[in-house]
Design an enzyme around this catalytic site. Structure first.
Site, short mmCIF file in Angstrom:
data_model
loop_
_atom_site.label_atom_id
_atom_site.label_comp_id
_atom_site.label_asym_id
_atom_site.label_seq_id
_atom_site.Cartn_x
_atom_site.Cartn_y
_atom_site.Cartn_z
N ILE A 29 -16.59 30.73 -10.60
CA ILE A 29 -17.45 31.91 -10.58
C ILE A 29 -16.86 32.97 -11.51
O ILE A 29 -15.65 33.17 -11.55
CB ILE A 29 -17.56 32.45 -9.14
N HIS A 30 -17.73 33.61 -12.25
CA HIS A 30 -17.32 34.71 -13.14
C HIS A 30 -17.85 36.01 -12.57
O HIS A 30 -19.02 36.06 -12.19
CB HIS A 30 -17.88 34.48 -14.55
N PRO A 31 -17.08 37.03 -12.49
CA PRO A 31 -15.65 37.10 -12.81
C PRO A 31 -14.79 36.89 -11.57
O PRO A 31 -15.00 37.54 -10.55
CB PRO A 31 -15.49 38.52 -13.33
#
Length: 149
Positions: free
Chosen positions: A127-129
């Site tokens: 997952i970003h960020p």
């Protein structure tokens, strides 16, 4: 020093004595952490230990200051380092010196326990960020290093 190791010792003793299993600590993957600022999470062999054991190595590193979540949190000190066997691509060890390093190292613990290659992990979606996406970057930068420490 390692309460978590003692807890696992108790689990193994219980399983062997009460449940009649035949478990061993022989191939157990034991991580450790130092709760400094930033935290250090480590598992397996260091680069120096792996070289001393005769392994040819692939090394991956990534600076915490390049991780988007670390920048957003203002916690940019540190480094992620992965040590892999050049002949099998198996992860031999890892060090995560950055914010939440003792938490983040568990991804490497799982990989090592399952016998995963660094190539099995390098393209996983994180997952970003998040801080964990820095692990992808360290794995994606793994390269063969002859005789360096």
């Amino acid at each position: 020093m390692f309460t978590h190791t003692a807890r696992d010792d108790a689990r193994i003793i219980y399983q062997n004595v009460v449940k009649g299993q035949d478990l061993s600590i022989k191939d157990r993957v034991v991580p450790w952490g130092v709760f400094t600022d930033p935290q250090l999470g480590r598992v397996g062999l260091s680069e120096r230990e792996a070289r001393a054991a005769g392994f040819k190595l692939k090394i991956g590193t990534y600076e915490a200051r390049k991780v988007a979540k670390a920048r957003a949190n203002g916690e940019t000190r540190g480094l992620i380092k992965v040590v892999a066997d050049a002949s099998t691509d198996r992860i031999l060890g890892a060090a995560v010196l950055m914010a939440e390093g003792a938490e983040l190292v568990h991804e490497f613990v799982t990989a090592m326990q399952l016998g995963a290659r660094y190539t099995d992990l390098q393209d996983m979606i994180h997952i970003h960020p998040t801080l964990a996406e820095g692990l992808n970057n360290a794995l994606g930068g793994v390269h063969y290093e002859e005789g360096l420490e």
